[in-house]
Design a protein around this motif. Structure first.
Motif, PDB file in Angstrom:
ATOM      1  N   THR A 164       0.831  -1.200   0.000  1.00  0.00           N
ATOM      2  CA  THR A 164       0.000   0.000   0.000  1.00  0.00           C
ATOM      3  C   THR A 164       0.867   1.252   0.000  1.00  0.00           C
ATOM      4  O   THR A 164       0.582   2.213  -0.724  1.00  0.00           O
ATOM      5  N   GLY A 165       1.919   1.254   0.798  1.00  0.00           N
ATOM      6  CA  GLY A 165       2.834   2.398   0.837  1.00  0.00           C
ATOM      7  C   GLY A 165       3.498   2.642  -0.507  1.00  0.00           C
ATOM      8  O   GLY A 165       3.569   3.783  -0.983  1.00  0.00           O
ATOM      9  N   PHE A 166       3.975   1.559  -1.139  1.00  0.00           N
ATOM     10  CA  PHE A 166       4.568   1.709  -2.464  1.00  0.00           C
ATOM     11  C   PHE A 166       3.524   2.158  -3.483  1.00  0.00           C
ATOM     12  O   PHE A 166       3.822   2.927  -4.397  1.00  0.00           O
ATOM     13  N   GLY A 167       2.290   1.665  -3.341  1.00  0.00           N
ATOM     14  CA  GLY A 167       1.233   2.085  -4.248  1.00  0.00           C
ATOM     15  C   GLY A 167       0.956   3.572  -4.152  1.00  0.00           C
ATOM     16  O   GLY A 167       0.836   4.270  -5.164  1.00  0.00           O
ATOM     17  N   VAL A 168       0.865   4.087  -2.923  1.00  0.00           N
ATOM     18  CA  VAL A 168       0.648   5.523  -2.732  1.00  0.00           C
ATOM     19  C   VAL A 168       1.831   6.313  -3.278  1.00  0.00           C
ATOM     20  O   VAL A 168       1.657   7.361  -3.919  1.00  0.00           O
ATOM     21  N   PHE A 169       3.061   5.808  -3.052  1.00  0.00           N
ATOM     22  CA  PHE A 169       4.252   6.486  -3.575  1.00  0.00           C
ATOM     23  C   PHE A 169       4.210   6.562  -5.100  1.00  0.00           C
ATOM     24  O   PHE A 169       4.456   7.619  -5.682  1.00  0.00           O
ATOM     25  N   PHE A 170       3.909   5.432  -5.753  1.00  0.00           N
ATOM     26  CA  PHE A 170       3.876   5.426  -7.217  1.00  0.00           C
ATOM     27  C   PHE A 170       2.759   6.308  -7.747  1.00  0.00           C
ATOM     28  O   PHE A 170       2.919   6.972  -8.779  1.00  0.00           O
ATOM     29  N   LEU A 171       1.606   6.336  -7.076  1.00  0.00           N
ATOM     30  CA  LEU A 171       0.523   7.220  -7.501  1.00  0.00           C
ATOM     31  C   LEU A 171       0.942   8.681  -7.395  1.00  0.00           C
ATOM     32  O   LEU A 171       0.725   9.482  -8.313  1.00  0.00           O
ATOM     33  N   PHE A 172       1.546   9.031  -6.265  1.00  0.00           N
ATOM     34  CA  PHE A 172       1.993  10.405  -6.064  1.00  0.00           C
ATOM     35  C   PHE A 172       3.069  10.784  -7.082  1.00  0.00           C
ATOM     36  O   PHE A 172       3.011  11.839  -7.711  1.00  0.00           O
ATOM     37  N   PHE A 173       4.045   9.900  -7.269  1.00  0.00           N
ATOM     38  CA  PHE A 173       5.130  10.155  -8.197  1.00  0.00           C
ATOM     39  C   PHE A 173       4.614  10.233  -9.629  1.00  0.00           C
ATOM     40  O   PHE A 173       5.077  11.053 -10.431  1.00  0.00           O
ATOM     41  N   GLY A 174       3.645   9.392  -9.969  1.00  0.00           N
ATOM     42  CA  GLY A 174       3.057   9.428 -11.301  1.00  0.00           C
ATOM     43  C   GLY A 174       2.306  10.717 -11.569  1.00  0.00           C
ATOM     44  O   GLY A 174       2.313  11.230 -12.691  1.00  0.00           O
ATOM     45  N   MET A 175       1.663  11.278 -10.526  1.00  0.00           N
ATOM     46  CA  MET A 175       0.970  12.556 -10.708  1.00  0.00           C
ATOM     47  C   MET A 175       1.959  13.707 -10.829  1.00  0.00           C
ATOM     48  O   MET A 175       1.736  14.640 -11.594  1.00  0.00           O
ATOM     49  N   ILE A 176       3.056  13.630 -10.067  1.00  0.00           N
ATOM     50  CA  ILE A 176       4.073  14.682 -10.156  1.00  0.00           C
ATOM     51  C   ILE A 176       4.713  14.698 -11.542  1.00  0.00           C
ATOM     52  O   ILE A 176       5.005  15.755 -12.089  1.00  0.00           O
ATOM     53  N   LEU A 177       4.901  13.531 -12.120  1.00  0.00           N
ATOM     54  CA  LEU A 177       5.515  13.436 -13.451  1.00  0.00           C
ATOM     55  C   LEU A 177       4.452  13.539 -14.551  1.00  0.00           C
ATOM     56  O   LEU A 177       4.488  12.817 -15.548  1.00  0.00           O
ATOM     57  N   PHE A 178       3.516  14.454 -14.363  1.00  0.00           N
ATOM     58  CA  PHE A 178       2.505  14.788 -15.364  1.00  0.00           C
ATOM     59  C   PHE A 178       1.686  13.576 -15.798  1.00  0.00           C
ATOM     60  O   PHE A 178       1.532  13.297 -16.981  1.00  0.00           O
ATOM     61  N   PHE A 179       1.179  12.848 -14.807  1.00  0.00           N
ATOM     62  CA  PHE A 179       0.271  11.726 -15.034  1.00  0.00           C
ATOM     63  C   PHE A 179       0.873  10.665 -15.949  1.00  0.00           C
ATOM     64  O   PHE A 179       0.310  10.309 -16.985  1.00  0.00           O
ATOM     65  N   ASP A 180       2.018  10.168 -15.533  1.00  0.00           N
ATOM     66  CA  ASP A 180       2.687   9.092 -16.256  1.00  0.00           C
ATOM     67  C   ASP A 180       1.850   7.815 -16.146  1.00  0.00           C
ATOM     68  O   ASP A 180       1.540   7.353 -15.050  1.00  0.00           O
ATOM     69  N   LYS A 181       1.482   7.257 -17.284  1.00  0.00           N
ATOM     70  CA  LYS A 181       0.576   6.103 -17.322  1.00  0.00           C
ATOM     71  C   LYS A 181       1.137   4.893 -16.584  1.00  0.00           C
ATOM     72  O   LYS A 181       0.422   4.240 -15.829  1.00  0.00           O
ATOM     73  N   ALA A 182       2.389   4.601 -16.813  1.00  0.00           N
ATOM     74  CA  ALA A 182       2.982   3.401 -16.236  1.00  0.00           C
ATOM     75  C   ALA A 182       3.050   3.492 -14.713  1.00  0.00           C
ATOM     76  O   ALA A 182       2.691   2.540 -14.009  1.00  0.00           O
ATOM     77  N   LEU A 183       3.501   4.621 -14.188  1.00  0.00           N
ATOM     78  CA  LEU A 183       3.604   4.772 -12.738  1.00  0.00           C
ATOM     79  C   LEU A 183       2.235   4.743 -12.074  1.00  0.00           C
ATOM     80  O   LEU A 183       2.058   4.146 -11.002  1.00  0.00           O
ATOM     81  N   LEU A 184       1.243   5.380 -12.689  1.00  0.00           N
ATOM     82  CA  LEU A 184      -0.102   5.369 -12.120  1.00  0.00           C
ATOM     83  C   LEU A 184      -0.694   3.968 -12.149  1.00  0.00           C
ATOM     84  O   LEU A 184      -1.366   3.555 -11.193  1.00  0.00           O
ATOM     85  N   ALA A 185      -0.453   3.216 -13.206  1.00  0.00           N
ATOM     86  CA  ALA A 185      -0.962   1.848 -13.289  1.00  0.00           C
ATOM     87  C   ALA A 185      -0.322   0.965 -12.224  1.00  0.00           C
ATOM     88  O   ALA A 185      -1.012   0.202 -11.537  1.00  0.00           O
ATOM     89  N   ILE A 186       0.989   1.087 -12.059  1.00  0.00           N
ATOM     90  CA  ILE A 186       1.681   0.316 -11.023  1.00  0.00           C
ATOM     91  C   ILE A 186       1.164   0.708  -9.638  1.00  0.00           C
ATOM     92  O   ILE A 186       0.917  -0.144  -8.785  1.00  0.00           O
ATOM     93  N   GLY A 187       0.989   2.008  -9.407  1.00  0.00           N
ATOM     94  CA  GLY A 187       0.484   2.478  -8.126  1.00  0.00           C
ATOM     95  C   GLY A 187      -0.908   1.963  -7.829  1.00  0.00           C
ATOM     96  O   GLY A 187      -1.205   1.564  -6.694  1.00  0.00           O
ATOM     97  N   ASN A 188      -1.780   1.947  -8.822  1.00  0.00           N
ATOM     98  CA  ASN A 188      -3.133   1.432  -8.625  1.00  0.00           C
ATOM     99  C   ASN A 188      -3.129  -0.042  -8.259  1.00  0.00           C
ATOM    100  O   ASN A 188      -3.813  -0.469  -7.328  1.00  0.00           O
ATOM    101  N   VAL A 189      -2.372  -0.819  -8.992  1.00  0.00           N
ATOM    102  CA  VAL A 189      -2.316  -2.258  -8.729  1.00  0.00           C
ATOM    103  C   VAL A 189      -1.737  -2.532  -7.343  1.00  0.00           C
ATOM    104  O   VAL A 189      -2.275  -3.347  -6.576  1.00  0.00           O
ATOM    105  N   LEU A 190      -0.666  -1.845  -6.985  1.00  0.00           N
ATOM    106  CA  LEU A 190      -0.058  -2.048  -5.674  1.00  0.00           C
ATOM    107  C   LEU A 190      -0.982  -1.604  -4.536  1.00  0.00           C
ATOM    108  O   LEU A 190      -1.068  -2.273  -3.499  1.00  0.00           O
ATOM    109  N   PHE A 191      -1.695  -0.486  -4.720  1.00  0.00           N
ATOM    110  CA  PHE A 191      -2.592   0.010  -3.678  1.00  0.00           C
ATOM    111  C   PHE A 191      -3.723  -0.977  -3.422  1.00  0.00           C
ATOM    112  O   PHE A 191      -4.013  -1.327  -2.268  1.00  0.00           O
TER     113      PHE A 191
END
Length: 138
Positions: free
Chosen positions: A15-42
């Motif tokens: 869950t922590g890694f999922g939140v990190f990847f979601l946050f990082f994906g939003m900071i990097l202008f909604f990067d698809k790959a990071l947001l997808a990884i964050g969603n799955v991990l969360f």
């Protein structure tokens, strides 16, 4: 102190890694790959923390079907490749799903030394009071 099983510890990490990847994906202008990884991990981490059966019972309660639809629909749209629209739907669904927890979280944050004083600032205090007085049950 609450003792956690090994499965719950793994779930907290996921869950922590999922939140990190979601946050990082939003900071990097909604990067698809990071947001997808964050969603799955969360979602996987949530299932590990509270268990598979309780996760299904939480998401598929009759009064939470709209919120679940928005949240999981947003996850699906992010996985398809439209990250901005998916994240908007997902955030809306997240707030609908977890709005019963907000008063508890705000009450806890108010007791934390530095964060509690930030929540008492004039502009933020009225907003936090409005969010914190939710009477919806979980």
């Amino acid at each position: 102190m609450i003792s956690l099983s090994d499965t719950q510890k793994i779930g907290m990490g996921l869950t922590g890694f999922g939140v990190f990847f979601l946050f990082f994906g939003m900071i990097l202008f909604f990067d698809k790959a990071l947001l997808a990884i964050g969603n799955v991990l969360f979602v996987a981490g949530l299932a590990f923390v509270i268990g598979l059966e309780r996760t299904f019972r939480f998401f598929f309660q009759k009064h939470k079907m709209k919120a679940t639809g928005f949240f999981l629909g947003g996850v699906l749209i992010v996985l398809i490749g439209w990250p901005l629209i998916g994240m908007i739907l997902e955030i809306y669904g997240f707030f609908l799903l977890f709005r019963g927890f907000f008063p508890v979280v705000i009450g806890f944050i108010r007791r934390v030394p530095v964060l509690g004083s930030l929540l008492n600032l004039p502009g933020i205090s009225s907003l936090v009071d409005k969010v914190g007085e939710s009477n919806n049950m979980v």
